[in-house]
Scaffold this active site. Structure first.
Site, PDB file in Angstrom:
ATOM      1  N   GLU A   1       0.851  -1.201   0.000  1.00 18.74           N
ATOM      2  CA  GLU A   1       0.000   0.000   0.000  1.00 18.74           C
ATOM      3  C   GLU A   1       0.878   1.239   0.000  1.00 18.74           C
ATOM      4  OE1 GLU A   1      -3.459   0.007   2.556  1.00 18.74           O
ATOM      5  OE2 GLU A   1      -3.544  -2.165   2.471  1.00 18.74           O
TER       6      GLU A   1
ATOM      7  N   HIS B   1      -9.505   9.575   2.475  1.00 17.11           N
ATOM      8  CA  HIS B   1      -9.024   8.501   1.600  1.00 17.11           C
ATOM      9  C   HIS B   1      -9.159   9.003   0.165  1.00 17.11           C
ATOM     10  CE1 HIS B   1      -8.403   4.628  -0.277  1.00 17.11           C
ATOM     11  NE2 HIS B   1      -8.067   4.132   0.906  1.00 17.11           N
TER      12      HIS B   1
ATOM     13  N   ARG C   1      -1.202   9.156   1.689  1.00 13.65           N
ATOM     14  CA  ARG C   1      -2.607   9.416   1.390  1.00 13.65           C
ATOM     15  C   ARG C   1      -2.967  10.892   1.288  1.00 13.65           C
ATOM     16  NH1 ARG C   1      -5.890   5.149   4.886  1.00 13.65           N
ATOM     17  NH2 ARG C   1      -5.168   3.526   3.492  1.00 13.65           N
TER      18      ARG C   1
ATOM     19  N   HIS D   1     -12.055   9.616   6.000  1.00 14.02           N
ATOM     20  CA  HIS D   1     -11.785   8.188   6.204  1.00 14.02           C
ATOM     21  C   HIS D   1     -11.344   7.852   7.617  1.00 14.02           C
ATOM     22  CE1 HIS D   1     -10.666   4.156   5.039  1.00 14.02           C
ATOM     23  NE2 HIS D   1      -9.410   4.339   5.414  1.00 14.02           N
TER      24      HIS D   1
ATOM     25  N   ARG E   1      -1.955   9.222   8.696  1.00 15.79           N
ATOM     26  CA  ARG E   1      -1.764   7.810   9.053  1.00 15.79           C
ATOM     27  C   ARG E   1      -1.222   6.993   7.872  1.00 15.79           C
ATOM     28  NH1 ARG E   1      -4.969   3.214   8.689  1.00 15.79           N
ATOM     29  NH2 ARG E   1      -6.600   4.423   7.684  1.00 15.79           N
TER      30      ARG E   1
HETATM   31  C1  SIN Z   1      -7.600   0.764   2.202  1.00 16.20           C
HETATM   32  O1  SIN Z   1      -7.781  -0.441   2.008  1.00 16.20           O
HETATM   33  O2  SIN Z   1      -7.271   1.535   1.305  1.00 16.20           O
HETATM   34  C2  SIN Z   1      -7.806   1.328   3.570  1.00 16.20           C
HETATM   35  C3  SIN Z   1      -6.791   0.801   4.470  1.00 16.20           C
HETATM   36  C4  SIN Z   1      -6.565   1.739   5.617  1.00 16.20           C
HETATM   37  O3  SIN Z   1      -7.348   2.672   5.813  1.00 16.20           O
HETATM   38  O4  SIN Z   1      -5.554   1.583   6.287  1.00 16.20           O
END
Ligand code: SIN
Length: 533
Positions: A116, A244, A291, A353, A388
């Site tokens: 990620e 998000h 993010r 988010h 975060r």
């Molecule tokens: C996501 O799957 O993009 C969200 C994961 C998260 O908020 O850590």
């Protein structure tokens, strides 16, 4: 009236893992309440991407470095160190060992680590794209086997019972604030009970629902934060609301999360004309930038070109069979609303988010109020700083849920003696509540709050916008408080009163902090902040 050793408010990963650890002592009585009729319902349940483990070429030091970098220089290094060192072992012990979660593996049998944004290693454990759901099923099933845990659903906490606020003791005002449980609204019986506890753990999750666009479920309206604020708890970092970058933007499925894991597997953001744009905003990380950077880049593109969404393409990056295997829920939800993600790009927009701030706690989850702990999203351990790192939230809930439970076990040996008596704490007084709750008023006011937060306390802020938000929220709070003092309680009314309180907490923190950092971005920043677009 009920009495218990430990009252836990919220049944997500943080509250459930605290309860599981406390329940190991058969003498300990635990009441765990959740406002939803389904105990599995919580923000944790909607986590898609996964939970951080320790990847193959990974180390605690590397994870700490990634958390601190994503946090834009505002994370607490000690909190990051605790998470990185304790998290992977607890994940094995509690999630795999006790809750029986089976994380995905590759064909050869090795763990299938996901990737990620802003992670320097592949280290995300997942169960398809429904990791939160699998974890909550395992944890609640384990809790339901504990005879000393009373799991109460449809039970909304109204306010914390705190000394001196709720005491009849004339000397109370001279003593430190102490929590003795909560007033709890039983939605089925429509009654308010005093639940007195030696220790209370707030694990009530986040605040996304106070925004018009959010990935969060209905319960994320800041109940715990509002109760803690009214009780006088210290709250920190409230300006850091994470947006998000990619929530689905299709009528009928607004706010549905399109996991960052899609970009981890090669997904690319495009303008509606099909042009990639993240390289212009983050040449190093591109689509896997932190993010806050990606969300603001999308916002900037949308505003500059009057787009109502941008696109996320996975169809041309991964074979269709692999997309369906890895992202079954996203595939089927998009299909339901007419998008085949194996053939076409997905329309997405940013949405509120995650709340990086919260009730200030120490490394054991202790708040500034005696006998009150806070764990998970409602708390601020300092871990997330100003932004975060993806997939840290489930792990933080697990680690601090366990830490709080461990601290409670270690500190309190004779719990019942600290519980005040029925005579000390007045019953909930409903005698003046004559009016029936009006759903139209509640819904209308809630939408007003959500619009104010979205436009004036959103992704891009300014002193003028924030001042306007605070003025409007104050006016609304007066109205709501007048209404609240006359009206029979309902879950919606409790939520509305909390939402306006939380809106003010966030708005005031955002106006006070004139420096852009991480997900708090001000066009009138005093020094330009860091990594601005
Ligand atoms: C996501 O799957 O993009 C969200 C994961 C998260 O908020 O850590």
């Amino acid at each position: 009236m009920k009495t218990t050793d430990v009252l836990i408010i919220g049944s997500g990963i943080a509250g459930a893992s605290a309860a599981l650890k406390l329940a190991r002592n058969p003498q300990r009585r635990i009441i765990l309440i959740t406002r939803d009729p389904d105990p599995h319902e919580s923000n944790s349940r909607y986590a898609q991407g996964g939970i951080i483990g320790r990847g193959l070429d990974d180390s605690a030091d590397l994870l700490v470095a990634d958390i601190l970098a994503a946090g834009a220089g505002a994370s607490l290094p000690r909190a990051a160190r605790i998470l990185a060192e304790e998290g992977p072992e607890l994940l094995q012990e509690v999630l795999v060992g006790t809750a029986g979660i089976v994380f995905d593996r590759e064909k050869g049998g090795d763990i299938d680590y996901g990737q990620e944004g802003a992670h320097s290693r592949r280290r995300i454990l997942h169960v398809g794209d429904g990791t939160g759901r699998a974890i909550m099923q395992g944890l609640i099933a384990a809790l339901q086997k504990c005879p000393n845990v009373e799991l109460l659903t449809g039970a909304t906490a109204v306010d914390l019972i705190t000394y001196p606020h709720h005491s009849r003791d004339p000397l109370a005002a001279y003593k430190p604030i102490t929590c003795h449980g909560a007033y709890v609204f039983d939605r089925k019986g429509k009654a308010i009970h005093r639940t007195l506890a030696a220790v209370t753990i707030l694990a009530s999750g986040g605040i996304g629902r106070i925004y018009r666009n959010t990935t969060n479920p209905a319960g994320a309206r800041g109940d715990g934060l509002a109760m803690a604020s009214r009780a006088g708890a210290r709250i920190v970092n409230a300006e850091y609301v994470q947006f998000h970058p990619t929530a689905l933007s299709v009528p009928g499925a607004e706010g549905f999360l399109i996991s960052e894991a899609l970009r981890g597997e090669g997904g690319v953001l495009l303008t509606p004309e099909g042009q990639p744009f993240m390289e212009r905003y983050s040449p190093e990380w591109k689509d896997l930038a932190p993010r806050d950077v990606v969300a603001r880049a999308i916002h900037t593109e949308m505003e500059a070109h009057d787009y109502s969404y941008v696109l996320l393409d996975i169809a041309t990056r991964l074979p269709a069979a692999e997309i369906k295997r890895r992202f079954p829920n996203i595939h089927s939800e998009c299909k339901r609303v007419g998008i085949d993600i194996t053939r076409e790009p997905i329309p997405v927009v940013p949405a509120a988010h995650y709340f990086c701030g919260g009730v200030a706690v120490d490394e054991w989850g202790r708040s500034s109020i005696a006998n009150l702990y806070a764990v998970g999203e409602v708390s601020c351990t300092g871990l997330h700083g100003a932004n975060r790192l993806a997939s840290t939230s489930l792990l933080e809930g697990l680690v601090w849920g366990n830490r709080a439970a461990g601290d409670i076990e270690g500190r309190i040996t004779n719990l019942p003696s600290v519980i005040p008596t029925r005579e000390d704490i007045p019953a909930w007084d409903e005698s003046n509540l004559t009016q029936e709750s009006d759903p139209a008023l509640i819904q209308g006011d809630m939408q007003t709050i959500q619009n104010i937060m979205w436009h004036y306390v959103g992704l891009v802020r300014s002193g003028d916008r924030l001042s306007r938000a605070i003025r409007e929220l104050r006016h609304l709070q007066n109205e709501i408080e007048t209404f609240y003092r006359k009206t029979k309680l309902s879950d919606g009314l409790i939520g509305l009163r909390n939402a306006v309180e939380v809106g003010l907490v966030v708005g005031q923190a955002a106006r006070h902090n004139r420096q852009s950092r991480g997900c708090h971005y001000r066009v009138d920043s005093v020094d330009g902040g860091d990594r601005l677009l």
